[in-house]
Design a protein around this motif. Structure first.
Motif, PDB file in Angstrom:
ATOM      1  N   GLU A  54       0.999  -1.408   0.087  1.00 16.26           N
ATOM      2  CA  GLU A  54      -0.027   0.325  -0.037  1.00 16.26           C
ATOM      3  C   GLU A  54       0.355   1.407  -0.206  1.00 16.26           C
ATOM      4  OE1 GLU A  54      -2.145  -0.432   3.843  1.00 16.26           O
ATOM      5  OE2 GLU A  54      -0.515  -0.381   4.860  1.00 16.26           O
ATOM      6  N   VAL A  55       0.222   2.139  -0.373  1.00 19.09           N
ATOM      7  CA  VAL A  55       0.963   3.897  -0.450  1.00 19.09           C
ATOM      8  C   VAL A  55       0.969   4.269   1.045  1.00 19.09           C
ATOM      9  CG1 VAL A  55      -0.950   4.717  -1.082  1.00 19.09           C
ATOM     10  CG2 VAL A  55       0.700   5.656  -1.215  1.00 19.09           C
ATOM     11  N   LEU A  56       2.101   4.701   1.729  1.00 20.61           N
ATOM     12  CA  LEU A  56       2.046   4.952   3.062  1.00 20.61           C
ATOM     13  C   LEU A  56       2.475   6.397   3.274  1.00 20.61           C
ATOM     14  CD1 LEU A  56       4.843   2.588   3.914  1.00 20.61           C
ATOM     15  CD2 LEU A  56       2.434   2.038   4.409  1.00 20.61           C
ATOM     16  N   TRP A  57       2.084   7.153   3.917  1.00 19.21           N
ATOM     17  CA  TRP A  57       2.356   8.393   5.054  1.00 19.21           C
ATOM     18  C   TRP A  57       3.263   8.540   5.687  1.00 19.21           C
ATOM     19  CZ3 TRP A  57       1.006  13.383   1.740  1.00 19.21           C
ATOM     20  CH2 TRP A  57       0.901  14.395   2.911  1.00 19.21           C
ATOM     21  N   SER A  63       4.891   8.540  12.682  1.00 15.62           N
ATOM     22  CA  SER A  63       3.646   8.380  12.721  1.00 15.62           C
ATOM     23  C   SER A  63       3.526   7.543  11.156  1.00 15.62           C
ATOM     24  CB  SER A  63       2.420   8.853  12.844  1.00 15.62           C
ATOM     25  OG  SER A  63       2.860   9.032  14.529  1.00 15.62           O
ATOM     26  N   VAL A  64       3.057   6.541  11.057  1.00 13.90           N
ATOM     27  CA  VAL A  64       2.791   5.500   9.372  1.00 13.90           C
ATOM     28  C   VAL A  64       1.407   5.250   8.760  1.00 13.90           C
ATOM     29  CG1 VAL A  64       3.282   3.966   7.941  1.00 13.90           C
ATOM     30  CG2 VAL A  64       4.857   4.486   9.493  1.00 13.90           C
ATOM     31  N   HIS A  65       0.746   5.725   8.026  1.00 17.78           N
ATOM     32  CA  HIS A  65      -0.559   5.298   7.397  1.00 17.78           C
ATOM     33  C   HIS A  65      -0.388   5.188   6.128  1.00 17.78           C
ATOM     34  CE1 HIS A  65      -1.769   8.545  11.056  1.00 17.78           C
ATOM     35  NE2 HIS A  65      -0.813   9.227  10.680  1.00 17.78           N
ATOM     36  N   GLY A  66      -1.210   4.087   6.026  1.00 14.78           N
ATOM     37  CA  GLY A  66      -1.406   3.672   4.569  1.00 14.78           C
ATOM     38  C   GLY A  66      -2.665   3.083   4.597  1.00 14.78           C
ATOM     39  N   GLY A  67      -2.365   3.056   2.796  1.00 12.00           N
ATOM     40  CA  GLY A  67      -3.837   2.917   2.190  1.00 12.00           C
ATOM     41  C   GLY A  67      -4.786   4.221   2.252  1.00 12.00           C
ATOM     42  N   GLY A 100     -11.804  -0.149   1.381  1.00  7.35           N
ATOM     43  CA  GLY A 100     -12.378  -1.291   0.998  1.00  7.35           C
ATOM     44  C   GLY A 100     -12.671  -1.030  -1.028  1.00  7.35           C
ATOM     45  N   VAL A 101     -12.314   0.261  -1.196  1.00 10.98           N
ATOM     46  CA  VAL A 101     -12.598   1.302  -2.075  1.00 10.98           C
ATOM     47  C   VAL A 101     -10.950   0.803  -2.943  1.00 10.98           C
ATOM     48  CG1 VAL A 101     -12.508   3.547  -4.555  1.00 10.98           C
ATOM     49  CG2 VAL A 101     -14.333   2.246  -2.788  1.00 10.98           C
ATOM     50  N   TYR A 102      -9.974   1.411  -1.875  1.00  4.86           N
ATOM     51  CA  TYR A 102      -8.703   1.593  -1.893  1.00  4.86           C
ATOM     52  C   TYR A 102      -7.639   0.236  -2.079  1.00  4.86           C
ATOM     53  CZ  TYR A 102      -3.498   2.266  -1.248  1.00  4.86           C
ATOM     54  OH  TYR A 102      -1.919   1.792  -1.817  1.00  4.86           O
ATOM     55  N   ARG A 103      -8.215  -1.227  -1.549  1.00  7.21           N
ATOM     56  CA  ARG A 103      -8.055  -1.873  -1.879  1.00  7.21           C
ATOM     57  C   ARG A 103      -7.846  -2.602  -2.808  1.00  7.21           C
ATOM     58  NH1 ARG A 103      -3.788  -4.002  -1.372  1.00  7.21           N
ATOM     59  NH2 ARG A 103      -3.567  -2.160   0.133  1.00  7.21           N
ATOM     60  N   VAL A 104      -9.754  -2.741  -3.551  1.00  8.39           N
ATOM     61  CA  VAL A 104      -9.859  -2.962  -4.310  1.00  8.39           C
ATOM     62  C   VAL A 104      -8.474  -2.261  -6.320  1.00  8.39           C
ATOM     63  CG1 VAL A 104     -11.892  -3.000  -7.074  1.00  8.39           C
ATOM     64  CG2 VAL A 104     -12.488  -3.568  -4.288  1.00  8.39           C
ATOM     65  N   VAL A 105      -8.525  -1.372  -5.958  1.00  6.36           N
ATOM     66  CA  VAL A 105      -7.630  -0.524  -6.608  1.00  6.36           C
ATOM     67  C   VAL A 105      -6.387  -0.822  -6.571  1.00  6.36           C
ATOM     68  CG1 VAL A 105      -7.143   1.845  -7.470  1.00  6.36           C
ATOM     69  CG2 VAL A 105      -9.427   1.588  -6.993  1.00  6.36           C
ATOM     70  N   ASN A 107      -5.509  -3.949  -5.407  1.00  9.53           N
ATOM     71  CA  ASN A 107      -5.576  -5.403  -5.944  1.00  9.53           C
ATOM     72  C   ASN A 107      -5.516  -5.379  -7.385  1.00  9.53           C
ATOM     73  OD1 ASN A 107      -4.714  -5.756  -3.514  1.00  9.53           O
ATOM     74  ND2 ASN A 107      -7.108  -6.680  -3.079  1.00  9.53           N
ATOM     75  N   ASN A 108      -5.946  -4.512  -8.389  1.00  6.07           N
ATOM     76  CA  ASN A 108      -5.892  -4.791  -9.561  1.00  6.07           C
ATOM     77  C   ASN A 108      -4.946  -3.407 -10.542  1.00  6.07           C
ATOM     78  OD1 ASN A 108      -8.090  -6.885 -10.078  1.00  6.07           O
ATOM     79  ND2 ASN A 108      -9.282  -5.454  -8.331  1.00  6.07           N
ATOM     80  N   ARG A 109      -4.243  -2.656  -9.678  1.00  3.24           N
ATOM     81  CA  ARG A 109      -3.719  -1.540 -10.117  1.00  3.24           C
ATOM     82  C   ARG A 109      -3.494  -1.813 -11.779  1.00  3.24           C
ATOM     83  NH1 ARG A 109       1.300  -0.714  -6.805  1.00  3.24           N
ATOM     84  NH2 ARG A 109       2.249  -2.382  -6.070  1.00  3.24           N
ATOM     85  N   GLN A 110      -3.496  -2.548 -11.647  1.00  2.40           N
ATOM     86  CA  GLN A 110      -2.229  -3.509 -13.245  1.00  2.40           C
ATOM     87  C   GLN A 110      -3.120  -3.463 -14.192  1.00  2.40           C
ATOM     88  OE1 GLN A 110      -2.805  -5.697 -11.078  1.00  2.40           O
ATOM     89  NE2 GLN A 110      -4.155  -7.066 -11.817  1.00  2.40           N
ATOM     90  N   LYS A 111      -4.712  -3.235 -14.409  1.00  5.69           N
ATOM     91  CA  LYS A 111      -5.407  -3.527 -14.643  1.00  5.69           C
ATOM     92  C   LYS A 111      -6.077  -1.204 -14.791  1.00  5.69           C
ATOM     93  CE  LYS A 111      -7.207  -7.780 -13.195  1.00  5.69           C
ATOM     94  NZ  LYS A 111      -8.486  -8.784 -12.958  1.00  5.69           N
ATOM     95  N   MET A 112      -5.936  -1.120 -14.176  1.00  3.99           N
ATOM     96  CA  MET A 112      -6.594   0.610 -13.819  1.00  3.99           C
ATOM     97  C   MET A 112      -5.425   1.514 -15.397  1.00  3.99           C
ATOM     98  SD  MET A 112      -8.014   0.428 -11.718  1.00  3.99           S
ATOM     99  CE  MET A 112      -8.494   2.442 -11.052  1.00  3.99           C
ATOM    100  N   PRO A 113      -5.922   2.815 -15.405  1.00  4.34           N
ATOM    101  CA  PRO A 113      -5.268   3.184 -16.613  1.00  4.34           C
ATOM    102  C   PRO A 113      -4.033   3.599 -16.570  1.00  4.34           C
ATOM    103  CG  PRO A 113      -7.475   5.294 -16.128  1.00  4.34           C
ATOM    104  CD  PRO A 113      -6.848   2.841 -15.100  1.00  4.34           C
ATOM    105  N   GLY A 114      -2.741   2.991 -17.352  1.00  3.28           N
ATOM    106  CA  GLY A 114      -1.644   3.669 -17.183  1.00  3.28           C
ATOM    107  C   GLY A 114      -0.591   2.049 -16.657  1.00  3.28           C
ATOM    108  N   GLY A 115      -1.942   1.432 -16.262  1.00  3.58           N
ATOM    109  CA  GLY A 115      -1.077   0.303 -15.367  1.00  3.58           C
ATOM    110  C   GLY A 115      -0.520  -0.819 -16.398  1.00  3.58           C
ATOM    111  N   THR A 116       0.290  -1.320 -16.012  1.00  2.00           N
ATOM    112  CA  THR A 116       1.262  -2.538 -16.531  1.00  2.00           C
ATOM    113  C   THR A 116       1.002  -3.901 -15.945  1.00  2.00           C
ATOM    114  OG1 THR A 116       3.489  -1.713 -15.980  1.00  2.00           O
ATOM    115  CG2 THR A 116       2.349  -0.500 -17.541  1.00  2.00           C
TER     116      THR A 116
END
Length: 131
Positions: A54-57, A63-67, A100-105, A107-116
């Motif tokens: 996941e992306v991390l802040w 302090s670490v915040h994820g997703g 939930g939306v973050y996790r779906v995106v 997990n499927n980021r290779q299918k998103m626009p610009g994904g490989t």
């Protein structure tokens, strides 16, 4: 000690990189954005496994915040009206829906626009996710 937060993302993922570049151009968040592959993760207090997942802040105090909450923190630090959106993402039930939306995106980021295919989660993480 760092003076500003760090947004840690997957630099091998075209979707992630494009998303961060968009945020830097349009939202102008008050943070440093760094691909985990070129970041001292140990110094930030995060593991490679988490950075792959996941992306991390990471705040200056460690302090670490994820997703979705990392995205919320990014928006909270942005210019314009984006902090309002970020604040909404921290409140239940919006927070739960965003997770939930973050996790779906993610997990499927290779299918998103610009994904490989390089954007897909590593095989070890994909197997672990299914188990």
């Amino acid at each position: 000690m760092r003076r500003q937060p760090v947004l840690v993302y997957d630099g091998d993922c075209a979707f992630c990189t494009s998303s961060v570049q968009f945020a830097e151009r349009r939202l102008r968040p008050r943070c440093e954005a760094a691909p985990w592959q070129f970041t001292d993760l140990e110094e930030l207090g995060v593991t490679q496994q988490r950075a792959e997942h996941e992306v991390l802040w990471v705040t200056p105090n460690g302090s670490v915040h994820g997703g979705a909450q990392a995205v919320a923190k990014l928006l909270l630090s942005a210019h314009g009206g984006w902090p309002l959106v970020g604040a909404l993402l921290t409140l239940p039930p919006v927070r739960w829906f965003a997770r939930g939306v973050y996790r779906v995106v993610a997990n499927n980021r290779q299918k998103m626009p610009g994904g490989t295919p390089a954007c897909a989660l590593p095989a070890s993480r994909a197997t672990q996710k299914q188990g």
